[in-house]
Design a protein around this motif. Sequence first.
Motif, PDB file in Angstrom:
ATOM      1  N   ALA A   1       0.469   6.432  -6.828  1.00 39.22           N
ATOM      2  CA  ALA A   1      -0.692   7.311  -6.972  1.00 39.22           C
ATOM      3  C   ALA A   1      -0.277   8.763  -7.081  1.00 39.22           C
ATOM      4  O   ALA A   1      -0.830   9.527  -7.872  1.00 39.22           O
TER       5      ALA A   1
ATOM      6  N   ASP B   1      -8.155   4.188   3.213  1.00 38.20           N
ATOM      7  CA  ASP B   1      -6.968   5.019   3.339  1.00 38.20           C
ATOM      8  C   ASP B   1      -6.807   5.605   4.734  1.00 38.20           C
ATOM      9  O   ASP B   1      -5.706   5.611   5.291  1.00 38.20           O
TER      10      ASP B   1
ATOM     11  N   ARG C   1     -10.727   4.101  -7.808  1.00 38.53           N
ATOM     12  CA  ARG C   1     -10.235   3.815  -6.457  1.00 38.53           C
ATOM     13  C   ARG C   1      -8.771   4.184  -6.254  1.00 38.53           C
ATOM     14  O   ARG C   1      -8.378   4.685  -5.201  1.00 38.53           O
ATOM     15  N   ASP C   2      -7.932   3.947  -7.253  1.00 40.87           N
ATOM     16  CA  ASP C   2      -6.507   4.212  -7.075  1.00 40.87           C
ATOM     17  C   ASP C   2      -6.159   5.689  -7.224  1.00 40.87           C
ATOM     18  O   ASP C   2      -5.003   6.075  -7.065  1.00 40.87           O
ATOM     19  N   GLN C   3      -7.171   6.527  -7.515  1.00 32.80           N
ATOM     20  CA  GLN C   3      -6.930   7.955  -7.695  1.00 32.80           C
ATOM     21  C   GLN C   3      -7.495   8.800  -6.558  1.00 32.80           C
ATOM     22  O   GLN C   3      -7.390  10.027  -6.595  1.00 32.80           O
TER      23      GLN C   3
ATOM     24  N   LEU D   1       0.818  -1.200   0.000  1.00 38.37           N
ATOM     25  CA  LEU D   1       0.000   0.000   0.000  1.00 38.37           C
ATOM     26  C   LEU D   1       0.855   1.255   0.000  1.00 38.37           C
ATOM     27  O   LEU D   1       0.517   2.252  -0.630  1.00 38.37           O
TER      28      LEU D   1
ATOM     29  N   CYS E   1       1.947   1.722  -3.414  1.00 38.52           N
ATOM     30  CA  CYS E   1       0.824   2.244  -4.197  1.00 38.52           C
ATOM     31  C   CYS E   1       0.691   3.744  -4.007  1.00 38.52           C
ATOM     32  O   CYS E   1       0.340   4.467  -4.934  1.00 38.52           O
ATOM     33  N   SER E   2       0.976   4.218  -2.779  1.00 38.38           N
ATOM     34  CA  SER E   2       0.874   5.650  -2.510  1.00 38.38           C
ATOM     35  C   SER E   2       1.830   6.429  -3.395  1.00 38.38           C
ATOM     36  O   SER E   2       1.466   7.432  -3.981  1.00 38.38           O
TER      37      SER E   2
ATOM     38  N   THR F   1     -14.285  -1.919  -1.513  1.00 40.51           N
ATOM     39  CA  THR F   1     -12.833  -1.827  -1.621  1.00 40.51           C
ATOM     40  C   THR F   1     -12.198  -2.806  -0.649  1.00 40.51           C
ATOM     41  O   THR F   1     -12.863  -3.304   0.270  1.00 40.51           O
TER      42      THR F   1
END
Length: 359
Positions: free
Chosen positions: A15, A162, A108-110, A8, A11-12, A158
């Motif tokens: 993003a 976050d 979701r990833d944005q 995660l 991923c941050s 999800t």
Amino acid sequence: MSTRRSFLQACSSFAVGAMLGGRFVRSTESVSAATRANDLVRFGQTELFVTRYCQGTAFREVERSDNPAAQAILHKCLDVGINFFDSSEAYGWDGAEIVLGKVLTDRRDQVVICTKATPSWKPEFDAGTNQFKLGEACTFTRETMVRKVEGSLKRLGTDYIDLYLFHSPDETTPMEEQAAAMDDLVRAGKIRYWGCSNYTPTQIAAFAGAGRKNSGSSAIAGTEDYFHIAIGERLDADLLPTIAENQLGLLAFSPQNEGQLSPGRRSNLGKAKTPVVRALDKVAAEIGATRPQVCIAWVLSHPEVTSVLGGAESPGHVVDNFGGVGLELPAEALTTLNAASEKYREHRLQRVKEEADGK
């Protein structure tokens, strides 16, 4: 640190790169400069980069459920570039999270999703979905938090949240136990960061202390609290210093005082708030802005505030509110607004003292 948690965090970084037009920024300095240029700020010490306006789902007029009006508001937020959204299991008891998850499913990833756990179970019957009702009280044990986060994950559609907050204190569970329960959720990969809402500065500081004491555990990321120009007696004077001292994020909700400062609501103000509205309108006219924009800009003028949590009730409100983010208030305007705010605060404190003395 679990594999999920490492993933995660990776991923941050991805993003942030995606939000900055695909440009991957490696150094902290570069990230800071680039995000400022793109209206993104870091929430506390986390890897969450958010817009300075967050759209809430505690609607007052629009139903807190999966309905076309709520969907239109949330879609407009995405259209104008808002990436920060707030909800709670208790907003419509499931409804607000469901509509938010449905709208964000392909983005979701944005986006950054914040939702909250309430020290209550769902009421057996709640005919008024827009009224905040509580059911049987519960405490924030490990078992309770797992059950609650699983429910929110399902409704939001999800596999991670976050920013997950305690909605309000349960007044029973020690701070260290609450922090440990949240840390378990972080380690399990169900949430990325955690915090609280409507907690006192003393309680927030206790959370921060627990994080420092337990090396290797996840620390509190920030808090969500009530803050606007007519805050009156409700703002604890120690809140902003506590936020600054512990380098926490602050999501400041209700910039228009639960709608009381919105245009067209003058009849609900009372005489004491009239000078505040006059100051807002004076500044708005001088700088060519709207009253809601000035309300939001005033809140954001405080360096402790990361983002303003607004409750736009229409796509038009979204555009208007978001316009307050880029509004720079001149020094003269801030002087006018701060004077009106302080005068109202003094009035409210005096009223509270008189009420206390009269008991």
